[in-house]
Design an enzyme around this catalytic site. Structure first.
Site, short mmCIF file in Angstrom:
data_model
loop_
_atom_site.label_atom_id
_atom_site.label_comp_id
_atom_site.label_asym_id
_atom_site.label_seq_id
_atom_site.Cartn_x
_atom_site.Cartn_y
_atom_site.Cartn_z
N ILE A 242 0.84 -1.20 0.00
CA ILE A 242 0.00 0.00 0.00
C ILE A 242 0.87 1.25 0.00
CG2 ILE A 242 -1.70 1.31 1.35
CD1 ILE A 242 -2.87 -1.44 2.21
N ASP B 271 10.69 2.71 6.15
CA ASP B 271 10.28 1.31 6.34
C ASP B 271 11.40 0.62 7.10
OD1 ASP B 271 8.12 -0.72 4.64
OD2 ASP B 271 9.76 -1.63 5.79
N SER C 90 -3.89 1.60 8.66
CA SER C 90 -3.21 0.30 8.81
C SER C 90 -3.96 -0.59 9.80
CB SER C 90 -1.76 0.51 9.20
OG SER C 90 -1.63 1.14 10.45
N ASP D 265 -9.36 5.08 10.03
CA ASP D 265 -10.24 4.04 9.46
C ASP D 265 -10.24 2.78 10.32
OD1 ASP D 265 -11.86 2.97 7.30
OD2 ASP D 265 -10.13 1.76 6.72
N GLU E 105 -12.96 -2.80 17.37
CA GLU E 105 -13.94 -2.50 16.32
C GLU E 105 -15.19 -3.35 16.54
OE1 GLU E 105 -12.03 -2.92 12.50
OE2 GLU E 105 -10.54 -1.38 12.98
N HIS F 240 -13.51 1.11 9.05
CA HIS F 240 -12.61 0.10 8.46
C HIS F 240 -13.06 -0.26 7.03
CE1 HIS F 240 -9.64 -3.31 9.59
NE2 HIS F 240 -9.54 -2.99 8.30
N ILE F 241 -13.19 0.78 6.21
CA ILE F 241 -13.66 0.56 4.83
C ILE F 241 -12.56 0.84 3.82
CG2 ILE F 241 -16.15 0.94 5.15
CD1 ILE F 241 -15.17 3.95 4.07
N GLY F 242 -11.31 0.97 4.31
CA GLY F 242 -10.22 1.31 3.39
C GLY F 242 -10.17 0.40 2.17
N GLY F 243 -10.39 -0.88 2.39
CA GLY F 243 -10.29 -1.83 1.28
C GLY F 243 -11.64 -2.28 0.77
N1 LIG Z 1 -7.98 -0.07 6.21
C1 LIG Z 1 -8.16 -1.16 5.51
O1 LIG Z 1 -9.25 -1.51 5.14
C2 LIG Z 1 -6.96 -1.98 5.14
C3 LIG Z 1 -6.98 -2.73 3.95
C4 LIG Z 1 -5.84 -3.43 3.59
C5 LIG Z 1 -4.73 -3.44 4.42
N2 LIG Z 1 -4.75 -2.75 5.59
C6 LIG Z 1 -3.58 -2.71 6.48
O2 LIG Z 1 -2.62 -1.84 5.89
C7 LIG Z 1 -1.31 -2.20 6.36
C8 LIG Z 1 -0.34 -2.25 5.19
O3 LIG Z 1 -0.74 -3.25 4.28
P1 LIG Z 1 0.24 -3.74 3.10
O4 LIG Z 1 -0.55 -4.69 2.27
O5 LIG Z 1 0.90 -2.57 2.48
O6 LIG Z 1 1.30 -4.55 3.97
P2 LIG Z 1 2.81 -4.91 3.56
O7 LIG Z 1 3.18 -6.04 4.42
O8 LIG Z 1 2.93 -5.03 2.09
O9 LIG Z 1 3.64 -3.59 4.00
C9 LIG Z 1 3.79 -3.21 5.32
C10 LIG Z 1 5.16 -2.56 5.44
O10 LIG Z 1 5.29 -2.00 6.75
C11 LIG Z 1 6.65 -2.17 7.13
N3 LIG Z 1 6.72 -2.03 8.58
C12 LIG Z 1 6.19 -2.83 9.53
N4 LIG Z 1 6.42 -2.32 10.74
C13 LIG Z 1 7.12 -1.18 10.58
C14 LIG Z 1 7.63 -0.21 11.46
N5 LIG Z 1 7.46 -0.33 12.77
N6 LIG Z 1 8.30 0.83 10.93
C15 LIG Z 1 8.47 0.94 9.59
N7 LIG Z 1 7.99 0.06 8.70
C16 LIG Z 1 7.33 -0.99 9.19
C17 LIG Z 1 7.02 -3.55 6.61
O11 LIG Z 1 8.42 -3.72 6.51
C18 LIG Z 1 6.32 -3.53 5.25
O12 LIG Z 1 7.15 -3.04 4.23
C19 LIG Z 1 -1.48 -3.51 7.10
O13 LIG Z 1 -1.51 -3.26 8.48
C20 LIG Z 1 -2.83 -4.01 6.63
O14 LIG Z 1 -3.42 -4.85 7.57
C21 LIG Z 1 -5.84 -2.01 5.96
#
Ligand SMILES: NC(=O)c1ccc[n+]([C@@H]2O[C@H](COP(=O)([O-])OP(=O)(O)OC[C@H]3O[C@@H](n4cnc5c(N)ncnc54)[C@H](O)[C@@H]3O)[C@@H](O)[C@H]2O)c1
Length: 415
Positions: free
Chosen positions: A164, A183, A241, A266, A271, A294-297
């Site tokens: 993301i 990251d 996140s 979100d 929740e 929680h509707i991001g996705g």
């Molecule tokens: N709001 C929503 O509806 C929704 C939808 C999809 C995903 N998400 C959430 O979004 C987040 C990101 O998803 P993604 O698919 O990009 O995941 P991903 O695993 O592809 O990327 C997450 C990144 O965060 C980095 N990271 C983890 N902890 C860290 C820290 N303390 N400091 C710096 N970097 C750190 C990891 O190295 C990784 O590169 C996840 O928590 C996921 O659950 C939310």
């Protein structure tokens, strides 16, 4: 703990059970392979699920159905599980591996939806659209440029530069934002984005901070009072996140003081389980905050993409044993060899000598091996073998007895 060795079985799939109503395009994908689809609108409890899985080879669920070890143990025909969502916490993955059940999910299908919401929120907060909209609905004409900003030229700080975070980086630059990111893993900076040496550096230099880190327990309270205090005066904050990553009481304090000019949240530490349930948050009474459930996705496009992606993976697993992007098994895929009549798919424990024993067995029975691929991950191994000619039953029985084998599926390639 090791599960008892399973009997070998045909990999031919006749029935898929889909719970929790994944998008209808899933049915077409299964039906195109002659797989019958049964649907149950909601989720099932453990006993109901065990009963419903009798004779079923493929199970499709979303986030509410718990697939426990007991369910897997008591469903011997089950070959694969599709999680029609991103997370797989609801499935006992270790038990699935130990019983030779492949698990697939859709890790990228809603990435774009989350990113579009983040871009929308950056613009909405920059222009204070929520407050303007609310006051006009209350009959107050409040035409003012005060605290309203274009996003062009402002700096977006992305924390967590994964699927993301990187896609947000690309779209954000396209609308004129400068991007800095941090990251904890080594990540390639896309476009003109600049990697910072620490999260603190991002917090100190961004006009908008957007959180996209993983939800693992080590990230609990990652952003609290100290981190908000480090952010630039009148900066904006987004969390799309996971809820436990941010201390919402600390955010409230900094919003009330005006140090943080706006926030979009979100995801929440707690929740509600279902739509319509009551919701409470320390931010609920603040006007400069966008709260979304929680509707991001959650978009039609993401739901369709998830259904297509997961059903496609399950179809491929049933047709050729391919495990590319499986959550729990090594990724192995191999084009079907031209002269192959059968494919054997062996899930086994990753112990030295398995392949030697396997191939010795082929040699002893004079079986013509025309293709082979192996992958291992941790405790588990997965091997595909194409053979040409008859498939002797004694061969299947012999491999069944191979000590570290978990499950052997054989696929008749219809030639
Ligand atoms: N709001 C929503 O509806 C929704 C939808 C999809 C995903 N998400 C959430 O979004 C987040 C990101 O998803 P993604 O698919 O990009 O995941 P991903 O695993 O592809 O990327 C997450 C990144 O965060 C980095 N990271 C983890 N902890 C860290 C820290 N303390 N400091 C710096 N970097 C750190 C990891 O190295 C990784 O590169 C996840 O928590 C996921 O659950 C939310």
């Amino acid at each position: 703990m090791r599960a008892p060795v399973q009997r070998w079985q045909t990999g031919h799939v006749t029935t898929a059970l889909l719970l929790e109503d994944p998008d209808k395009c899933a049915d077409e994908i299964f039906q195109s392979e002659g797989i019958e689809v049964r649907r149950v609108a909601g989720s099932l409890d453990e006993d109901e699920l065990i009963e419903a899985l009798k004779g079923v080879e493929i199970l499709g669920i979303r986030s509410k159905t718990e697939v426990t070890e007991r369910v897997i143990e008591n469903s011997p025909s089950l070959q694969a599980i599709g999680a029609y969502c991103i997370g797989t916490n609801q499935i006992d993955l270790d038990a699935a591996s130990r019983h030779g059940v492949a698990v697939f999910n859709a890790p990228y299908s809603n990435t774009r939806s989350v990113v579009e919401l983040a871009i929308a929120e950056i613009i909405m907060m920059g222009r204070r659209l929520v407050e303007r909209n609310n006051s006009l609905h209350q009959g107050v004409w409040n035409k003012s440029a005060s605290h309203a900003h274009e996003i062009r030229g402002r700096t977006l700080g992305i924390i967590g530069y994964g699927s993301i975070g990187t896609q947000l980086s690309v779209l954000a630059e396209a609308v004129g934002l400068k991007v800095i990111f941090y990251d904890r893993a080594e990540r390639l900076a896309l476009g003109n984005a600049r990697r910072m040496g620490s999260m603190e550096e991002v917090l100190q230099n961004a006009d908008v901070v957007s959180m996209h880190v993983t939800g693992d327990p080590s990230n609990t309270g990652l952003i609290g009072d100290r981190e908000f205090a480090m952010m630039k005066p009148r900066s904006l904050f987004i969390n799309l996140s996971r809820g436990h990553v941010v201390d919402l009481d600390a955010l409230r304090k900094h919003l009330l003081s005006g140090h943080i000019a706006g926030a979009a949240i979100d995801v929440f530490p707690e929740e509600p389980k279902s739509s319509g349930d009551p919701f409470e948050s320390p931010l609920a009474d603040l006007t400069n905050v966008i709260l979304t459930p929680h509707i991001g996705g959650s978009t039609i496009e993401a739901q369709e993409d998830i259904a297509r992606f997961v059903s496609g993976k399950l179809r491929s697993y049933s047709a050729d044993g391919g495990t590319y992007m499986s959550v729990n098994l090594p990724a192995v895929s191999m084009p079907v060899s031209e002269s192959a009549t059968h494919r054997l798919a062996l899930i086994h424990y990753n112990i030295p000598g398995v392949m030697a024993k396997l191939n010795k067995g082929f040699a002893k029975l004079g079986v013509n091996v025309v293709g082979q691929a192996l992958g291992t991950v941790g405790e588990f191994g997965y091997a595909l073998t194409d053979i040409a000619g008859e498939l002797p039953e004694s061969l299947l029985e012999r491999f069944q007895e191979l000590e570290p084998s978990i499950r052997l599926r054989y696929l008749d390639l219809g030639r």
